[in-house]
Enzyme design. Sequence first.
Site, PDB file in Angstrom:
ATOM      1  N   LYS A 192       0.867  -1.190  -0.125  1.00 42.59           N
ATOM      2  CA  LYS A 192      -0.045  -0.263   0.028  1.00 42.59           C
ATOM      3  C   LYS A 192       0.922   1.092  -0.020  1.00 42.59           C
ATOM      4  CE  LYS A 192      -1.909   2.947   1.822  1.00 42.59           C
ATOM      5  NZ  LYS A 192      -1.762   4.524   1.523  1.00 42.59           N
ATOM      6  N   GLU A 267       9.747   1.640  10.909  1.00 43.13           N
ATOM      7  CA  GLU A 267      10.829   2.835  10.377  1.00 43.13           C
ATOM      8  C   GLU A 267      10.049   4.222  10.598  1.00 43.13           C
ATOM      9  OE1 GLU A 267      13.847  -0.027   7.891  1.00 43.13           O
ATOM     10  OE2 GLU A 267      13.155   1.906   7.078  1.00 43.13           O
ATOM     11  N   CYS A 301      14.309  10.588   6.654  1.00 47.35           N
ATOM     12  CA  CYS A 301      13.950  10.192   8.088  1.00 47.35           C
ATOM     13  C   CYS A 301      15.346  10.423   8.877  1.00 47.35           C
ATOM     14  CB  CYS A 301      13.295   8.876   8.195  1.00 47.35           C
ATOM     15  SG  CYS A 301      14.457   7.667   7.055  1.00 47.35           S
ATOM     16  N   GLU A 400      10.075  16.816  14.417  1.00 44.15           N
ATOM     17  CA  GLU A 400      10.368  16.591  13.080  1.00 44.15           C
ATOM     18  C   GLU A 400       9.691  17.426  12.362  1.00 44.15           C
ATOM     19  OE1 GLU A 400       8.904  12.793  11.211  1.00 44.15           O
ATOM     20  OE2 GLU A 400      10.877  12.419  10.687  1.00 44.15           O
TER      21      GLU A 400
HETATM   22  P1  NAD Z   1       2.299   8.686   7.293  1.00 43.25           P
HETATM   23  O1  NAD Z   1       2.552   7.862   8.525  1.00 43.25           O
HETATM   24  O2  NAD Z   1       1.463   9.602   7.337  1.00 43.25           O
HETATM   25  O3  NAD Z   1       1.974   7.605   6.031  1.00 43.25           O
HETATM   26  C1  NAD Z   1       2.857   6.392   5.666  1.00 43.25           C
HETATM   27  C2  NAD Z   1       1.892   5.541   4.950  1.00 43.25           C
HETATM   28  O4  NAD Z   1       1.035   4.966   6.008  1.00 43.25           O
HETATM   29  C3  NAD Z   1       0.828   6.009   3.897  1.00 43.25           C
HETATM   30  O5  NAD Z   1       0.925   4.930   2.971  1.00 43.25           O
HETATM   31  C4  NAD Z   1      -0.485   6.136   4.459  1.00 43.25           C
HETATM   32  O6  NAD Z   1      -1.220   6.004   3.667  1.00 43.25           O
HETATM   33  C5  NAD Z   1      -0.303   4.989   5.416  1.00 43.25           C
HETATM   34  N1  NAD Z   1      -1.361   5.235   6.799  1.00 43.25           N
HETATM   35  C6  NAD Z   1      -1.710   6.303   7.246  1.00 43.25           C
HETATM   36  N2  NAD Z   1      -2.380   6.036   8.418  1.00 43.25           N
HETATM   37  C7  NAD Z   1      -2.694   4.626   8.289  1.00 43.25           C
HETATM   38  C8  NAD Z   1      -3.375   3.626   9.014  1.00 43.25           C
HETATM   39  N3  NAD Z   1      -4.089   4.215  10.183  1.00 43.25           N
HETATM   40  N4  NAD Z   1      -3.352   2.316   8.820  1.00 43.25           N
HETATM   41  C9  NAD Z   1      -2.470   1.935   7.904  1.00 43.25           C
HETATM   42  N5  NAD Z   1      -1.792   2.706   7.235  1.00 43.25           N
HETATM   43  C10 NAD Z   1      -1.836   4.059   7.296  1.00 43.25           C
HETATM   44  O7  NAD Z   1       4.018   9.032   6.686  1.00 43.25           O
HETATM   45  P2  NAD Z   1       4.331   9.963   5.514  1.00 43.25           P
HETATM   46  O8  NAD Z   1       3.728  11.321   6.057  1.00 43.25           O
HETATM   47  O9  NAD Z   1       3.916   9.378   4.331  1.00 43.25           O
HETATM   48  O10 NAD Z   1       6.134   9.746   5.714  1.00 43.25           O
HETATM   49  C11 NAD Z   1       6.772  10.642   6.483  1.00 43.25           C
HETATM   50  C12 NAD Z   1       7.166  10.197   7.884  1.00 43.25           C
HETATM   51  O11 NAD Z   1       7.794   8.902   7.356  1.00 43.25           O
HETATM   52  C13 NAD Z   1       8.202  10.890   8.565  1.00 43.25           C
HETATM   53  O12 NAD Z   1       7.829  10.931   9.868  1.00 43.25           O
HETATM   54  C14 NAD Z   1       9.406  10.130   8.364  1.00 43.25           C
HETATM   55  O13 NAD Z   1      10.444  10.390   9.093  1.00 43.25           O
HETATM   56  C15 NAD Z   1       9.076   8.871   8.189  1.00 43.25           C
HETATM   57  N6  NAD Z   1      10.228   8.193   7.647  1.00 43.25           N
HETATM   58  C16 NAD Z   1      10.912   7.330   8.313  1.00 43.25           C
HETATM   59  C17 NAD Z   1      11.917   6.399   7.841  1.00 43.25           C
HETATM   60  C18 NAD Z   1      12.821   5.384   8.536  1.00 43.25           C
HETATM   61  O14 NAD Z   1      13.551   4.576   8.115  1.00 43.25           O
HETATM   62  N7  NAD Z   1      12.876   5.714   9.985  1.00 43.25           N
HETATM   63  C19 NAD Z   1      11.917   6.480   6.315  1.00 43.25           C
HETATM   64  C20 NAD Z   1      11.329   7.420   5.650  1.00 43.25           C
HETATM   65  C21 NAD Z   1      10.204   8.137   6.319  1.00 43.25           C
END
Ligand code: NAD
Length: 508
Positions: A192, A267, A301, A400
């Site tokens: 997804k 992550e 991240c 962040e």
């Molecule tokens: P997000 O958590 O808003 O969304 C990530 C994914 O989760 C999307 O596909 C979204 O549709 C899905 N999602 C949202 N709500 C959900 C739910 N209730 N159930 C299941 N899936 C759901 O994150 P984002 O804004 O897309 O990405 C940015 C974040 O990702 C930042 O906090 C960043 O630090 C983190 N990130 C972490 C790493 C790492 O390796 N630690 C790497 C890249 C990004």
Amino acid sequence: MSNTFQDNQAAAVTHLARFASEPLPHLIDGQPHASVSGETFVNTSPVDGSTLGSICAGANEDIDRAATAAAEAFDAWAATPGSERKRILHNVANLIEQRTHQIAVTECMDTGQTIRFMSAAAIRGAANFRYFADLAPGAADGKALPAQDHINYTTRRAIGPVGVITPWNTPFMLSTWKIAPALAAGCTVVHKPAEWSPYTAHLLAEIALEAGLPPGVLNVVHGMGESAGKALTTHPAIKAIAFVGESATGSMIQAQGAPTLKRVHFELGGKNPVIVFDDANLDRALDAATFMIYSLNGERCTSSSRVLIQRSIYDSVVEQLVAKMKTIPVGHPLDPASVVGPLIHPRHHDKVCSYRDIAAADGATVHEGPGWDQAPAGGCWVAPMLFSDATPTMRVAQEEIFGPALTAIPFDDEADAVEIANNVAYGLAAYLWTSDVGRAHRVSNQLEVGMVWVNSQNVRHLATPFGGTKRSGIGRDGGDWSFDFYMETKNIAIALDTHNIPNLGAAQ
Ligand code: NAD
């Protein structure tokens, strides 16, 4: 020969045309599918806010179809010899390499991240597949653990169909980082992707089919997190969820997955310090700190979003960092000269920009780069930012931001640096700059993070563990750590017929 801005624009027109003509379908069991509900959502360009295309909006029924396909494909894929999985995954890597430019320009237009980084990220996607392809034949290998009266040995088997949920920053590369080890282990996958960056997930699934991956082994369902994402985390056929995204979403997924006892790998977010001692090689340290916050639009991240600078050199280092920041080229994501492009979405743009006022209200000094004077209207354009005179408790030092914004904080000594570095909710990565070897070890040991780079920016070695502590995550990826997540370990104990077996029945 490298591509020019004009070449990239022409390629973008060609490669994006297909997405404009009809709604992007899910890919389930090797076939394109519209949503059962018939619903779609619009995908917009970060460059100017224009519509790129519409996307099928998945929900429970679509996830159920995909999870069923993944479950039906599982036994055969898990039983496929590792050498064959290796061959197919190398084919995937070959095709990614052949289509690097298509993937990179599509990613640029979908996310706003610039071509110099998206080209490298596409190549890294191929490298992820190659690395785990080579490990596939040994994925089931275990350990021999002989005891006095038994020979124990362990084996591993793929856990089952898994869900992979990815964010919108570097979406192609991050997807391969999860999907390649899952497939190498013998798992089948329902992916997804983030709703703000759906295109390259489709390209990857197409490439995988073309490479010979059997239908049903990799399925893609688009949609919102609260509907498609949530349905994936609650589906009983899905055994584990590999998730990359925000910490708050990770908490929700853990709760959603609890009734079906999902194994989770997270992550999550970061607020990573780069600690610069006064004995550091400052030229290299400042290049690295600048690279780690202004590359990938700061939507990274592992970005070095806090620079902790020893007080004796604080003023001069800040002055140099501000001067460097002001020369960073902001421009069109397809222009090879651009470093910073538009942010992913108006909502994220507003969040990042709000930190300018938050920093000023909290008493920090706000510095801003020049931005791009030709930025099209309607886009999510930003200028690089640096907040100096910050204190460790300010919001810009704690939260962040996930944009091109660096917070500069002074420290007095080693203990002070460690205290400030650790005093945040996150614990993903830290960067440490010193020429004192003893100090490098001492400070590294005290940092509450999953990864420390000493005298270096983030340079990934795929065999090493990647992941965070605290609100930055659960679990590690990389090398065998990935297989530990996607596989179940079984212990088999064979008696040597030498041990005592208590006789409770007392037959004479
Ligand atoms: P997000 O958590 O808003 O969304 C990530 C994914 O989760 C999307 O596909 C979204 O549709 C899905 N999602 C949202 N709500 C959900 C739910 N209730 N159930 C299941 N899936 C759901 O994150 P984002 O804004 O897309 O990405 C940015 C974040 O990702 C930042 O906090 C960043 O630090 C983190 N990130 C972490 C790493 C790492 O390796 N630690 C790497 C890249 C990004």
